[in-house]
Design a protein around this motif. Sequence first.
Motif, PDB file in Angstrom:
ATOM      1  N   ASP A  88       0.867  -1.185   0.000  1.00  0.00           N
ATOM      2  CA  ASP A  88       0.000   0.000   0.000  1.00  0.00           C
ATOM      3  C   ASP A  88       0.903   1.234   0.000  1.00  0.00           C
ATOM      4  OD1 ASP A  88      -1.715   2.139   0.575  1.00  0.00           O
ATOM      5  OD2 ASP A  88      -3.063   0.877   1.751  1.00  0.00           O
ATOM      6  N   MET A  89       1.137   1.789  -1.184  1.00  0.00           N
ATOM      7  CA  MET A  89       2.059   2.904  -1.318  1.00  0.00           C
ATOM      8  C   MET A  89       1.529   4.178  -0.663  1.00  0.00           C
ATOM      9  SD  MET A  89       4.756   1.790  -2.693  1.00  0.00           S
ATOM     10  CE  MET A  89       5.530   3.387  -2.966  1.00  0.00           C
ATOM     11  N   SER A  90       0.219   4.318  -0.542  1.00  0.00           N
ATOM     12  CA  SER A  90      -0.342   5.528   0.078  1.00  0.00           C
ATOM     13  C   SER A  90       0.077   5.625   1.544  1.00  0.00           C
ATOM     14  CB  SER A  90      -1.865   5.532  -0.039  1.00  0.00           C
ATOM     15  OG  SER A  90      -2.446   4.463   0.689  1.00  0.00           O
ATOM     16  N   ILE A  91       0.146   4.489   2.237  1.00  0.00           N
ATOM     17  CA  ILE A  91       0.588   4.487   3.635  1.00  0.00           C
ATOM     18  C   ILE A  91       2.066   4.849   3.727  1.00  0.00           C
ATOM     19  CG2 ILE A  91       1.002   3.018   5.645  1.00  0.00           C
ATOM     20  CD1 ILE A  91      -1.563   1.555   5.017  1.00  0.00           C
ATOM     21  N   LEU A  92       2.865   4.302   2.839  1.00  0.00           N
ATOM     22  CA  LEU A  92       4.301   4.598   2.854  1.00  0.00           C
ATOM     23  C   LEU A  92       4.567   6.077   2.597  1.00  0.00           C
ATOM     24  CD1 LEU A  92       6.001   1.573   1.032  1.00  0.00           C
ATOM     25  CD2 LEU A  92       5.894   2.061   3.482  1.00  0.00           C
ATOM     26  N   ARG A  93       3.835   6.661   1.674  1.00  0.00           N
ATOM     27  CA  ARG A  93       4.028   8.091   1.383  1.00  0.00           C
ATOM     28  C   ARG A  93       3.648   8.953   2.585  1.00  0.00           C
ATOM     29  NH1 ARG A  93       2.389   6.483  -3.958  1.00  0.00           N
ATOM     30  NH2 ARG A  93       0.190   6.739  -3.383  1.00  0.00           N
ATOM     31  N   MET A  94       2.607   8.562   3.294  1.00  0.00           N
ATOM     32  CA  MET A  94       2.166   9.332   4.448  1.00  0.00           C
ATOM     33  C   MET A  94       3.153   9.218   5.613  1.00  0.00           C
ATOM     34  SD  MET A  94      -1.600   9.268   6.268  1.00  0.00           S
ATOM     35  CE  MET A  94      -2.342   9.504   4.652  1.00  0.00           C
ATOM     36  N   TRP A  95       3.795   8.051   5.730  1.00  0.00           N
ATOM     37  CA  TRP A  95       4.710   7.807   6.835  1.00  0.00           C
ATOM     38  C   TRP A  95       6.143   8.287   6.549  1.00  0.00           C
ATOM     39  CZ3 TRP A  95       2.926   2.204   8.404  1.00  0.00           C
ATOM     40  CH2 TRP A  95       1.992   2.308   9.438  1.00  0.00           C
ATOM     41  N   ALA A  96       6.471   8.542   5.307  1.00  0.00           N
ATOM     42  CA  ALA A  96       7.869   8.767   4.923  1.00  0.00           C
ATOM     43  C   ALA A  96       8.568   9.813   5.789  1.00  0.00           C
ATOM     44  CB  ALA A  96       7.942   9.156   3.454  1.00  0.00           C
ATOM     45  N   LEU A  97       8.045  11.038   5.839  1.00  0.00           N
ATOM     46  CA  LEU A  97       8.716  12.109   6.573  1.00  0.00           C
ATOM     47  C   LEU A  97       8.735  11.875   8.086  1.00  0.00           C
ATOM     48  CD1 LEU A  97      10.171  14.798   6.590  1.00  0.00           C
ATOM     49  CD2 LEU A  97       7.938  15.949   6.567  1.00  0.00           C
ATOM     50  N   PRO A  98       7.594  11.577   8.732  1.00  0.00           N
ATOM     51  CA  PRO A  98       7.635  11.378  10.188  1.00  0.00           C
ATOM     52  C   PRO A  98       8.496  10.196  10.613  1.00  0.00           C
ATOM     53  CG  PRO A  98       5.464  10.829   9.311  1.00  0.00           C
ATOM     54  CD  PRO A  98       6.198  11.528   8.225  1.00  0.00           C
ATOM     55  N   VAL A  99       8.542   9.147   9.810  1.00  0.00           N
ATOM     56  CA  VAL A  99       9.389   8.000  10.142  1.00  0.00           C
ATOM     57  C   VAL A  99      10.855   8.396  10.132  1.00  0.00           C
ATOM     58  CG1 VAL A  99      10.280   5.814   9.229  1.00  0.00           C
ATOM     59  CG2 VAL A  99       7.825   6.139   9.493  1.00  0.00           C
TER      60      VAL A  99
END
Length: 278
Positions: A88-99
């Motif tokens: 699910d790439m949408s989750i990865l994009r949302m998490w990228a910066l905060p992670v």
Amino acid sequence: MPFADIALSQILVLVVGLLAAGAVTGLLAGVFGVGGGAIVVPVLYELFRFQGVPEDIRMPLAVGTSLAVIIPTSIRSFRAHQRKGAVDMSILRMWALPVVVGVIGGSFVARYAPADLFKAVFVVVAGVSSIRLLFGRDSWRFGTEMPGGAVMKIYGLIIGVLSSLMGIGGGQLSNLFMTFYGRPIHQAVATSSGLGVLISIPGAVGYVYAGWPHMGELPPFSLGYVSLIGMALLIPTSIIAAPLGVAVAHRLSKAWLEKLFGIFLLLVCLRFLVGIIS
């Protein structure tokens, strides 16, 4: 300890142990969507103890080396899962910066944290994850839909910090989080493999920085809290084994995948709990 003072038997144990750990790391990365740190860190900890690495730097050295090893393993695992269309790439994009922000913060903490803090984080996270997978029911959920942007970013930040302190690719935490919101375990595993890429690169760089003041105490061929020997021996076998793990993951049923992952995490939890008590 000077490299010349290490007995041949110690070198052989180190080489064999690292090669075997690398193979298991790659397999676990594919099967469970984790970077393999949950197995690499305990193995490295024991191998460094056998080498006579001081107790206060043994755990962060294991964690930093694990993060460095996860870089190629997670990339290979992520690509394999992506080809199967399970990420699910949408989750990865949302998490990228905060992670990534969380990983950087955790790396700063690692520079000053006592060794038992790393073990305690392992015990808490592995314990909660194993209970959820072994005894959890479908009714154990936070909701049926993934939360909004702000909540997701907070989760991403937490995943980044804890993963940095554990030396993992974030798979344990994101698997737990996604299944609590009703996502299938196979999708959670596949999506979690992408987190390893986001976590491992800044994490490894951060541990080089964190260990720089201790260069005089570290074993030969260490770059901060990253063992270059460990990387050289762990990475080849882990890369070879990762696609095999992906193939196994997509053939296992949901129930078996959850049970195996839960048992694995419980063993890791017990290992470090014993270390803290003793």
